[in-house]
Design a protein around this motif. Sequence first.
Motif, PDB file in Angstrom:
ATOM      1  N   ILE A  35       0.838  -1.200   0.000  1.00  0.00           N
ATOM      2  CA  ILE A  35       0.000   0.000   0.000  1.00  0.00           C
ATOM      3  C   ILE A  35       0.876   1.254   0.000  1.00  0.00           C
ATOM      4  CG2 ILE A  35      -1.666   1.318   1.357  1.00  0.00           C
ATOM      5  CD1 ILE A  35      -2.899  -1.321   2.223  1.00  0.00           C
ATOM      6  N   ALA A  38       2.191   1.690  -3.384  1.00  0.00           N
ATOM      7  CA  ALA A  38       1.141   2.069  -4.327  1.00  0.00           C
ATOM      8  C   ALA A  38       0.777   3.539  -4.157  1.00  0.00           C
ATOM      9  CB  ALA A  38      -0.088   1.184  -4.134  1.00  0.00           C
ATOM     10  N   GLU A  39       0.653   3.947  -2.907  1.00  0.00           N
ATOM     11  CA  GLU A  39       0.273   5.337  -2.640  1.00  0.00           C
ATOM     12  C   GLU A  39       1.373   6.314  -3.020  1.00  0.00           C
ATOM     13  OE1 GLU A  39      -0.749   5.282   1.463  1.00  0.00           O
ATOM     14  OE2 GLU A  39      -2.869   4.846   1.086  1.00  0.00           O
ATOM     15  N   CYS A  40       2.590   5.851  -2.936  1.00  0.00           N
ATOM     16  CA  CYS A  40       3.728   6.703  -3.232  1.00  0.00           C
ATOM     17  C   CYS A  40       3.779   7.026  -4.726  1.00  0.00           C
ATOM     18  CB  CYS A  40       4.998   5.998  -2.790  1.00  0.00           C
ATOM     19  SG  CYS A  40       6.431   7.067  -2.807  1.00  0.00           S
ATOM     20  N   CYS A  41       3.294   6.074  -5.544  1.00  0.00           N
ATOM     21  CA  CYS A  41       3.218   6.299  -6.996  1.00  0.00           C
ATOM     22  C   CYS A  41       4.574   6.524  -7.633  1.00  0.00           C
ATOM     23  CB  CYS A  41       2.305   7.466  -7.327  1.00  0.00           C
ATOM     24  SG  CYS A  41       0.568   7.064  -7.128  1.00  0.00           S
ATOM     25  N   SER A  88       2.257  -2.893 -11.129  1.00  0.00           N
ATOM     26  CA  SER A  88       0.801  -2.772 -11.083  1.00  0.00           C
ATOM     27  C   SER A  88       0.114  -3.424 -12.276  1.00  0.00           C
ATOM     28  CB  SER A  88       0.401  -1.304 -10.973  1.00  0.00           C
ATOM     29  OG  SER A  88       0.922  -0.571 -12.043  1.00  0.00           O
ATOM     30  N   VAL A  92      -2.598  -6.130 -11.589  1.00  0.00           N
ATOM     31  CA  VAL A  92      -3.977  -5.829 -11.973  1.00  0.00           C
ATOM     32  C   VAL A  92      -4.497  -6.860 -12.973  1.00  0.00           C
ATOM     33  CG1 VAL A  92      -5.386  -4.197 -13.273  1.00  0.00           C
ATOM     34  CG2 VAL A  92      -3.873  -3.370 -11.467  1.00  0.00           C
TER      35      VAL A  92
ATOM     36  N   LYS B   3      10.323  13.376  -1.566  1.00  0.00           N
ATOM     37  CA  LYS B   3       8.953  13.564  -2.022  1.00  0.00           C
ATOM     38  C   LYS B   3       7.967  12.810  -1.125  1.00  0.00           C
ATOM     39  CE  LYS B   3      10.907  10.496  -5.328  1.00  0.00           C
ATOM     40  NZ  LYS B   3      11.587  10.418  -6.584  1.00  0.00           N
ATOM     41  N   LEU B   4       7.908  11.475  -1.280  1.00  0.00           N
ATOM     42  CA  LEU B   4       6.991  10.677  -0.462  1.00  0.00           C
ATOM     43  C   LEU B   4       5.602  11.293  -0.399  1.00  0.00           C
ATOM     44  CD1 LEU B   4       8.900   9.168   2.516  1.00  0.00           C
ATOM     45  CD2 LEU B   4       8.352   8.272   0.283  1.00  0.00           C
ATOM     46  N   ILE B   5       5.069  11.473  -1.577  1.00  0.00           N
ATOM     47  CA  ILE B   5       3.819  12.214  -1.702  1.00  0.00           C
ATOM     48  C   ILE B   5       2.645  11.559  -0.978  1.00  0.00           C
ATOM     49  CG2 ILE B   5       2.238  13.271  -3.345  1.00  0.00           C
ATOM     50  CD1 ILE B   5       4.511  13.213  -5.379  1.00  0.00           C
ATOM     51  N   GLU B   6       2.733  10.259  -0.756  1.00  0.00           N
ATOM     52  CA  GLU B   6       1.651   9.570  -0.050  1.00  0.00           C
ATOM     53  C   GLU B   6       0.299   9.863  -0.675  1.00  0.00           C
ATOM     54  OE1 GLU B   6       1.136   7.532   2.473  1.00  0.00           O
ATOM     55  OE2 GLU B   6       3.234   7.135   2.915  1.00  0.00           O
ATOM     56  N   ASN B   7       0.258   9.700  -1.949  1.00  0.00           N
ATOM     57  CA  ASN B   7      -0.976   9.939  -2.685  1.00  0.00           C
ATOM     58  C   ASN B   7      -2.140   9.163  -2.080  1.00  0.00           C
ATOM     59  OD1 ASN B   7      -2.504  10.914  -4.839  1.00  0.00           O
ATOM     60  ND2 ASN B   7      -0.762  10.658  -6.209  1.00  0.00           N
ATOM     61  N   ASP B   8      -3.293   9.758  -2.090  1.00  0.00           N
ATOM     62  CA  ASP B   8      -4.443   9.069  -1.531  1.00  0.00           C
ATOM     63  C   ASP B   8      -5.333   8.514  -2.636  1.00  0.00           C
ATOM     64  OD1 ASP B   8      -5.803   8.171   0.717  1.00  0.00           O
ATOM     65  OD2 ASP B   8      -7.332   9.724   0.455  1.00  0.00           O
ATOM     66  N   CYS B   9      -4.724   8.345  -3.806  1.00  0.00           N
ATOM     67  CA  CYS B   9      -5.503   7.909  -4.964  1.00  0.00           C
ATOM     68  C   CYS B   9      -6.066   6.506  -4.762  1.00  0.00           C
ATOM     69  CB  CYS B   9      -4.641   7.947  -6.208  1.00  0.00           C
ATOM     70  SG  CYS B   9      -3.013   7.215  -5.973  1.00  0.00           S
ATOM     71  N   CYS B  10      -5.297   5.618  -4.134  1.00  0.00           N
ATOM     72  CA  CYS B  10      -5.759   4.244  -3.931  1.00  0.00           C
ATOM     73  C   CYS B  10      -6.721   4.235  -2.770  1.00  0.00           C
ATOM     74  CB  CYS B  10      -4.614   3.302  -3.622  1.00  0.00           C
ATOM     75  SG  CYS B  10      -3.043   3.769  -4.323  1.00  0.00           S
ATOM     76  N   LEU B  13      -7.646   1.283  -0.193  1.00  0.00           N
ATOM     77  CA  LEU B  13      -6.880   0.057  -0.441  1.00  0.00           C
ATOM     78  C   LEU B  13      -6.689  -0.725   0.856  1.00  0.00           C
ATOM     79  CD1 LEU B  13      -3.784   0.015  -2.801  1.00  0.00           C
ATOM     80  CD2 LEU B  13      -5.695  -1.553  -2.628  1.00  0.00           C
ATOM     81  N   LEU B 102      -5.748  -0.297  -7.442  1.00  0.00           N
ATOM     82  CA  LEU B 102      -4.338  -0.301  -7.825  1.00  0.00           C
ATOM     83  C   LEU B 102      -4.133   0.433  -9.139  1.00  0.00           C
ATOM     84  CD1 LEU B 102      -3.132  -3.897  -6.940  1.00  0.00           C
ATOM     85  CD2 LEU B 102      -2.191  -1.759  -6.086  1.00  0.00           C
ATOM     86  N   CYS B 105      -4.333   4.073  -8.929  1.00  0.00           N
ATOM     87  CA  CYS B 105      -3.219   4.603  -8.156  1.00  0.00           C
ATOM     88  C   CYS B 105      -1.931   4.639  -8.973  1.00  0.00           C
ATOM     89  CB  CYS B 105      -3.016   3.741  -6.925  1.00  0.00           C
ATOM     90  SG  CYS B 105      -2.063   4.535  -5.652  1.00  0.00           S
ATOM     91  N   CYS B 106      -1.665   3.564  -9.666  1.00  0.00           N
ATOM     92  CA  CYS B 106      -0.437   3.464 -10.439  1.00  0.00           C
ATOM     93  C   CYS B 106      -0.813   3.276 -11.901  1.00  0.00           C
ATOM     94  CB  CYS B 106       0.405   2.287  -9.977  1.00  0.00           C
ATOM     95  SG  CYS B 106       0.394   2.064  -8.197  1.00  0.00           S
ATOM     96  N   PRO B 107      -1.282   4.307 -12.560  1.00  0.00           N
ATOM     97  CA  PRO B 107      -1.907   4.233 -13.876  1.00  0.00           C
ATOM     98  C   PRO B 107      -1.091   3.488 -14.917  1.00  0.00           C
ATOM     99  CG  PRO B 107      -2.029   6.455 -12.997  1.00  0.00           C
ATOM    100  CD  PRO B 107      -1.112   5.679 -12.114  1.00  0.00           C
TER     101      PRO B 107
END
Lengths: 115, 115
Positions: A35, A38-41, A88, A92, B3-10, B13, B102, B105-107
């Motif tokens: 996770i 995945a979130e880090c992208c 992914s 997927v 960076k470690l953006i910690e995207n919340d796109c997933c 999850l 997933l 999150c990771c297009p």
Amino acid sequence: MNKLIENDCCSGLEGILLPKMFKALSDPNRVSILIRLAECCAPCSVSEVAECCPVDLSVVSRHLAILREAGILEAQKRGKEVYYTVCSRTLVNTLRRIADALESCCPVDADPEVN
Amino acid sequence: MNKLIENDCCSGLEGILLPKMFKALSDPNRVSILIRLAECCAPCSVSEVAECCPVDLSVVSRHLAILREAGILEAQKRGKEVYYTVCSRTLVNTLRRIADALESCCPVDADPEVN
DNA sequence: ATTACATTTGCATAGTGGCACAAACGAGAA
DNA sequence: TTCTCGTTTGTGCCACTATGCAAATGTAAT
């Protein structure tokens, strides 16, 4: 030993429903790692990934290796650091193929009240 | 720690990627059992299911319980026998939701050559 | 070369999991 | 009730797994 039709509709389920992949995801810390990635992208180093679970860095390193060997992650060495990424597309596709196979096999949830 | 953006796109999850389900599918015999039940397309008794793996019937019974507790199978008692069925709808939906999360999150497989 | 840092690997330990066998449980049949 | 059959549960054994710590490896900088 009456019907047991052994339908072959779930063609290839044995080929995709691989315990190795599920075993890799059967540990809470490994799921957290997935996770996190995945979130880090973006590719994350081992140390960065390690922030997500309360275990020793060496343990995280081992977990990452297990996920990589299961085809869930990809590793890329860059200088002193190793960057991990989620595979992914593979993941997927595998999940979707399993879902499709199961669905084609048991169309309407094999209605429990059939007979 | 750059960076470690910690995207919340997933989104969510953590809610669907449950180790319990994967743990249930991490054993080869349990996977065999699931495939057996899926191919059968109808409720199977414990004894019928047991034909698919070379272990003691009691072991199969325990495996079935694990799969049931993970929400993968459903049990229904009928007379002396217990019939198990695959919760295919639940299972399929869960797999698809994981795949969707997933993917969103990771297009594009988070192209490893990004930076 | 030496140092510093990131990661992996060796090792010991505690906990978990799969297994067989036997006993218990439950439900229908005699 | 008693018997039989299908299933579950108790128990012990062996293998495996997750973990921490320490040592080793590898890589870049000094």
